[in-house]
Motif scaffolding. Sequence first.
Motif, PDB file in Angstrom:
ATOM      1  N   GLN A  23     -30.877 -49.108  43.304  1.00 44.74           N
ATOM      2  CA  GLN A  23     -30.508 -48.007  42.417  1.00 44.74           C
ATOM      3  C   GLN A  23     -28.991 -47.934  42.284  1.00 44.74           C
ATOM      4  OE1 GLN A  23     -32.284 -44.724  44.697  1.00 44.74           O
ATOM      5  NE2 GLN A  23     -30.233 -43.985  45.179  1.00 44.74           N
TER       6      GLN A  23
ATOM      7  N   SER B 168     -30.073 -44.944  37.898  1.00 43.99           N
ATOM      8  CA  SER B 168     -30.881 -46.022  37.340  1.00 43.99           C
ATOM      9  C   SER B 168     -31.491 -46.791  38.502  1.00 43.99           C
ATOM     10  CB  SER B 168     -30.010 -46.943  36.479  1.00 43.99           C
ATOM     11  OG  SER B 168     -30.742 -48.037  36.001  1.00 43.99           O
TER      12      SER B 168
ATOM     13  N   GLU C  79     -41.572 -49.974  31.563  1.00 43.91           N
ATOM     14  CA  GLU C  79     -41.901 -51.252  32.187  1.00 43.91           C
ATOM     15  C   GLU C  79     -41.892 -52.345  31.139  1.00 43.91           C
ATOM     16  OE1 GLU C  79     -45.206 -52.604  31.478  1.00 43.91           O
ATOM     17  OE2 GLU C  79     -44.569 -54.450  32.434  1.00 43.91           O
TER      18      GLU C  79
ATOM     19  N   ILE D 214     -34.564 -49.803  39.946  1.00 44.10           N
ATOM     20  CA  ILE D 214     -35.436 -50.929  39.651  1.00 44.10           C
ATOM     21  C   ILE D 214     -36.279 -51.202  40.894  1.00 44.10           C
ATOM     22  CG2 ILE D 214     -33.564 -52.533  40.216  1.00 44.10           C
ATOM     23  CD1 ILE D 214     -34.886 -54.560  38.329  1.00 44.10           C
TER      24      ILE D 214
ATOM     25  N   THR E  58     -38.680 -50.283  35.955  1.00 44.02           N
ATOM     26  CA  THR E  58     -37.311 -49.790  35.868  1.00 44.02           C
ATOM     27  C   THR E  58     -37.336 -48.409  35.248  1.00 44.02           C
ATOM     28  OG1 THR E  58     -36.920 -50.696  33.666  1.00 44.02           O
ATOM     29  CG2 THR E  58     -36.443 -52.123  35.541  1.00 44.02           C
TER      30      THR E  58
ATOM     31  N   ILE F  24     -30.038 -53.155  36.132  1.00 41.17           N
ATOM     32  CA  ILE F  24     -30.173 -51.822  36.682  1.00 41.17           C
ATOM     33  C   ILE F  24     -29.450 -50.801  35.817  1.00 41.17           C
ATOM     34  CG2 ILE F  24     -28.135 -51.759  38.167  1.00 41.17           C
ATOM     35  CD1 ILE F  24     -30.024 -50.644  40.364  1.00 41.17           C
TER      36      ILE F  24
ATOM     37  N   SER G  35     -39.529 -53.563  42.274  1.00 38.90           N
ATOM     38  CA  SER G  35     -40.419 -54.693  41.993  1.00 38.90           C
ATOM     39  C   SER G  35     -41.595 -54.666  42.974  1.00 38.90           C
ATOM     40  CB  SER G  35     -39.663 -56.020  42.120  1.00 38.90           C
ATOM     41  OG  SER G  35     -39.259 -56.249  43.457  1.00 38.90           O
TER      42      SER G  35
ATOM     43  N   TYR H 211     -36.243 -52.731  46.059  1.00 45.89           N
ATOM     44  CA  TYR H 211     -35.832 -51.511  45.364  1.00 45.89           C
ATOM     45  C   TYR H 211     -34.309 -51.437  45.367  1.00 45.89           C
ATOM     46  CZ  TYR H 211     -35.223 -46.563  44.225  1.00 45.89           C
ATOM     47  OH  TYR H 211     -34.833 -45.391  43.642  1.00 45.89           O
TER      48      TYR H 211
ATOM     49  N   VAL I 213     -42.379 -55.405  37.568  1.00 47.94           N
ATOM     50  CA  VAL I 213     -41.113 -54.713  37.778  1.00 47.94           C
ATOM     51  C   VAL I 213     -41.126 -53.393  37.024  1.00 47.94           C
ATOM     52  CG1 VAL I 213     -38.619 -54.799  37.449  1.00 47.94           C
ATOM     53  CG2 VAL I 213     -39.847 -56.862  38.116  1.00 47.94           C
TER      54      VAL I 213
END
Length: 487
Positions: free
Chosen positions: A372, A298, A328, A300, A335, A66, A302, A370, A333
């Motif tokens: 962050q 930041s 990506e 992520i 990010t 992340i 999925s 999810y 996923v």
Amino acid sequence: MEKDCELRLGPPERSPKLDVIVVGAGLSGLVSAYRLLEKEPSLRIRVLEASNSVGGSLQQNTQGEIGAKWFEKSQTHIYQLLQHLGVPMQQRSLVGSTLRRCWELDQSVSSNLAKYELQRYINELELKTAFFKPGRFSIRKNSTKMVNHINNRLFFKESRKFMTSLIELICGGKASDITYKEFMSLCYGCGGLQNIINIYLDCPNTLLEFDSARLLNALTQGLQRADILLSRQAKAIYHYKDYIEVHDSVQNIHTTDALILAIPLNALQQINISPTVPLEWRKMLNNARPGVRKMMTSFIASYRDGHWRNGGYSGSFLKYDPLIVGCEYRPTVYTGLMLHNDGMESLVRSMTLNALAQHFGEEMKVPHTYSQYTFELSSLQHLPLTTPWNRIIWSSSAAASTCYRGFLGGAVQSGLRASLNALLVVRPQVVTWTDVADIHCQNCPNIRDIGALKLWLSALNLYNVGYYALYASSVFLALQFAYKKFG
């Protein structure tokens, strides 16, 4: 109740004198402490970290990466550190070249012309970068603001937005707050503007990636002889002739021979330093964070299916307000990063998913998982701070001495330099010439044989080409009129 209160508010606890205190347990601070103990295991070292975990932007959660974890092999300091610690590296997964990128720049009628003038502008800055090595010019003299430089060079709104957003992402401040000289000096320290764009936006397959958790574990294993105190924010620093006192957020006093400040310059504004810091530092502090604090989140997300790939996109995504950059690298996923103002952390998830759904479909609103992580964006609107102030030593990614400032390589290089400066204070006898060689930059831009004609051609844009064409046409018409009248 009053007795309890008196006990809690009693005299602050004073710890035994230490050799070195490191404020900040990000990558730069951990590298500083690790290198100190590697050179001299007998040192008494303490690390104070304001948050409840180490690593800074190298955060990782149970669902995957992340934080920052990509770098180029030319960033030799991070590359050699990973090799030394035995952390495996691998080339970034290749994204299909046939897939499209989802740039807002691609969606206008004039997109091709906008991209053409944008690339010309980037090439112009790239050619001139080598002339902006710190020390070769005066950064304090008046210089045009970057927003004016952009508006005078770029005609289309899309290309202007791209550059102003890119500057905010890189510098941690608006294009109206940073000057042309400051930005060019920063580009020099990062290996050139094109290199910055590659790492932040394009994410080519030449990048190397690693498991940030393994790096943090390796560093903390090497710091078992050091005290790492979490949730301890430095509140005040008192600098005396023979020692330094650091007062933390739980009212403890830490005494040390040398202090390494491994925090961004804008974070230094929250610390009371006595006596007053040098004038150079004060000027930088005043310019470090103009306006609203900028945060970086930041994230992520999925999914059970790569909806963006089904739509023919690579996953790369750029939106201007707020700014989202995503790359990506795994089939299901996504990010990315979002740049936003302070206090908007709770809105990041909905804003991110709605923006992704707008471009990749409604399925993007319902991720399988999810996560962050939010941190303050470091300000790079200053020259590198490489000279210690008596017993206070500066260390952070932004303080790297013109070697990939703002990137992982700069953080490691700055940490190595800070440890060397601390050793010169507490154990000068263990410093060797190889320690000095280890911190040198090896990949900074050099002034090439660039002719005046090449520089002039690189500066041509729609504005000056139009001006030159109008001027030439006026001269031609004037000569034609004079010929007809007097010929």
